[in-house]
Design an enzyme around this catalytic site. Structure first.
Site, PDB file in Angstrom:
ATOM      1  N   HIS A  32      75.456  46.397 -16.895  1.00  0.00           N
ATOM      2  CA  HIS A  32      75.013  47.187 -15.978  1.00  0.00           C
ATOM      3  C   HIS A  32      74.374  46.160 -14.906  1.00  0.00           C
ATOM      4  O   HIS A  32      74.340  45.026 -15.310  1.00  0.00           O
ATOM      5  CB  HIS A  32      74.042  48.336 -16.308  1.00  0.00           C
ATOM      6  CG  HIS A  32      72.293  47.694 -16.721  1.00  0.00           C
ATOM      7  ND1 HIS A  32      72.383  46.920 -17.502  1.00  0.00           N
ATOM      8  CD2 HIS A  32      71.417  48.039 -16.041  1.00  0.00           C
ATOM      9  CE1 HIS A  32      70.952  46.719 -17.601  1.00  0.00           C
ATOM     10  NE2 HIS A  32      70.551  47.352 -16.620  1.00  0.00           N
ATOM     11  N   ASP A  44      65.854  49.847 -20.762  1.00  0.00           N
ATOM     12  CA  ASP A  44      66.967  48.962 -21.121  1.00  0.00           C
ATOM     13  C   ASP A  44      66.567  48.495 -22.259  1.00  0.00           C
ATOM     14  O   ASP A  44      67.641  48.467 -23.300  1.00  0.00           O
ATOM     15  CB  ASP A  44      66.963  47.593 -20.014  1.00  0.00           C
ATOM     16  CG  ASP A  44      67.635  48.158 -18.771  1.00  0.00           C
ATOM     17  OD1 ASP A  44      68.493  49.330 -18.595  1.00  0.00           O
ATOM     18  OD2 ASP A  44      67.569  47.239 -17.703  1.00  0.00           O
ATOM     19  N   HIS A  75      52.719  24.445 -34.925  1.00  0.00           N
ATOM     20  CA  HIS A  75      52.619  25.909 -34.399  1.00  0.00           C
ATOM     21  C   HIS A  75      52.688  26.050 -32.959  1.00  0.00           C
ATOM     22  O   HIS A  75      51.913  25.061 -32.114  1.00  0.00           O
ATOM     23  CB  HIS A  75      51.219  26.566 -34.857  1.00  0.00           C
ATOM     24  CG  HIS A  75      51.218  27.860 -34.501  1.00  0.00           C
ATOM     25  ND1 HIS A  75      51.883  28.974 -34.765  1.00  0.00           N
ATOM     26  CD2 HIS A  75      50.341  28.431 -33.622  1.00  0.00           C
ATOM     27  CE1 HIS A  75      51.683  30.098 -34.228  1.00  0.00           C
ATOM     28  NE2 HIS A  75      50.384  29.952 -33.549  1.00  0.00           N
ATOM     29  N   CYS A 126      56.861  31.335 -35.398  1.00  0.00           N
ATOM     30  CA  CYS A 126      56.221  31.115 -34.163  1.00  0.00           C
ATOM     31  C   CYS A 126      57.658  30.540 -33.130  1.00  0.00           C
ATOM     32  O   CYS A 126      57.409  30.603 -31.855  1.00  0.00           O
ATOM     33  CB  CYS A 126      55.213  30.115 -34.270  1.00  0.00           C
ATOM     34  SG  CYS A 126      55.541  28.513 -34.766  1.00  0.00           S
ATOM     35  N   HIS A 152      71.422  45.718 -11.708  1.00  0.00           N
ATOM     36  CA  HIS A 152      70.202  46.151 -10.925  1.00  0.00           C
ATOM     37  C   HIS A 152      70.088  45.720  -9.616  1.00  0.00           C
ATOM     38  O   HIS A 152      70.469  44.449  -9.057  1.00  0.00           O
ATOM     39  CB  HIS A 152      68.873  45.355 -11.494  1.00  0.00           C
ATOM     40  CG  HIS A 152      68.532  45.751 -13.014  1.00  0.00           C
ATOM     41  ND1 HIS A 152      67.469  44.882 -13.895  1.00  0.00           N
ATOM     42  CD2 HIS A 152      68.658  46.802 -13.602  1.00  0.00           C
ATOM     43  CE1 HIS A 152      67.162  45.632 -14.798  1.00  0.00           C
ATOM     44  NE2 HIS A 152      67.925  46.862 -14.829  1.00  0.00           N
ATOM     45  N   HIS A 196      51.803  34.735 -29.531  1.00  0.00           N
ATOM     46  CA  HIS A 196      52.346  33.898 -30.724  1.00  0.00           C
ATOM     47  C   HIS A 196      52.402  34.496 -32.002  1.00  0.00           C
ATOM     48  O   HIS A 196      52.100  35.709 -32.113  1.00  0.00           O
ATOM     49  CB  HIS A 196      51.167  32.596 -30.749  1.00  0.00           C
ATOM     50  CG  HIS A 196      49.934  32.888 -31.155  1.00  0.00           C
ATOM     51  ND1 HIS A 196      49.409  32.418 -32.378  1.00  0.00           N
ATOM     52  CD2 HIS A 196      48.982  33.741 -31.051  1.00  0.00           C
ATOM     53  CE1 HIS A 196      48.159  32.619 -32.807  1.00  0.00           C
ATOM     54  NE2 HIS A 196      48.105  33.653 -31.825  1.00  0.00           N
TER      55      HIS A 196
END
Length: 243
Positions: A62, A75, A184, A115, A64, A196
């Site tokens: 589609h 969506d 991390h 993460c 926009h 996170h």
């Protein structure tokens, strides 16, 4: 070429146009029967049946109007119900969105929803595709003398910045385990907030940056194409969880 076909179709209306992608190589144009076609779309049921009879539906297409190359909340809600790729055209550009899980509320599973996958999906929904960072030692690499992030961030378009330069989408790399390697990542959202997912039994989440985060911060990183990213991709996904 199918991308050119999609972009051409998008230019033919000031409302949202829609279609179905067959085998990732054929665009089947469909009728948009939504009662607000300037900001939403609904594929006519007969058009869907016709497309199914012709080939294998591999994606939804589609457009926009204007220049808005992120999926809206509606969506995202419908994409995850279908489990299909969604091709979006806007501003004479086309982007393919994978049906990644909602960003918030994920349960931690190493290599599936952790993460790294969260940061990768944040970037994906907002405009940049990042590769998987493969580990030689797999789980536990952070205790086995392997610097997965320090190795792969520079190889994939990131460069190190100072704390005073911190902006939305910058990566905060931390060393949460004493004696381990930096393992991390958090994505900075602005206004002293991050998104996170850690492995301490918590769900993926947004939260304020705390002193404890800074005490374990190893380095800060920015993608060279960060100006292409759009925060709306995050907030539309969060909104989709409530509708």
């Amino acid at each position: 070429m199918i991308i050119d076909d999609c972009l051409q179709f998008a230019t033919e209306s000031e409302q949202e146009v829609c279609g179905l992608i067959l085998d990732n190589r054929i665009l089947v144009r469909c009728r948009n029967v939504h009662n607000e076609p300037d900001k939403n779309f609904r594929i006519h049921a007969d058009d869907w049946k016709i497309a199914e009879a012709v080939g294998n539906i591999t994606a939804v297409f589609h457009s926009h109007p204007g220049d808005r190359l992120v999926l809206s909340a509606n969506d995202r809600k419908m994409q995850l119900k279908m489990g299909l790729d969604w091709w979006l055209a806007s501003g004479n550009r086309l982007r393919i969105f994978k049906p990644v899980p909602h960003l918030l509320g994920r349960h931690f599973e190493y290599g599936v929803t952790d993460c790294h996958t969260l940061s990768k999906d944040v970037y994906h929904l907002c405009g940049i595709d990042l590769p998987e960072f493969n580990s030689v030692n797999e789980q536990g690499w952070w205790l086995k003398n392997e610097n997965l992030y320090l190795k792969n961030l520079p190889l994939n378009g990131f460069y190190e910045i100072e704390k005073s330069q911190l902006e939305p989408f910058d990566i905060i790399l931390r060393t949460p385990f004493h004696g381990g390697n930096p393992s991390h990542v958090m994505v900075y959202l602005g206004d002293n907030r991050v998104i996170h997912h850690d492995c301490a039994g918590n769900l993926s989440r947004r939260e304020p940056l705390r002193p404890a985060h800074w005490r374990t911060t190893h380095s800060l990183w920015r993608h060279k194409q960060c100006s292409d990213l759009n925060l709306a991709g995050i907030y539309e996904d969060i909104l989709a969880m409530s509708i």
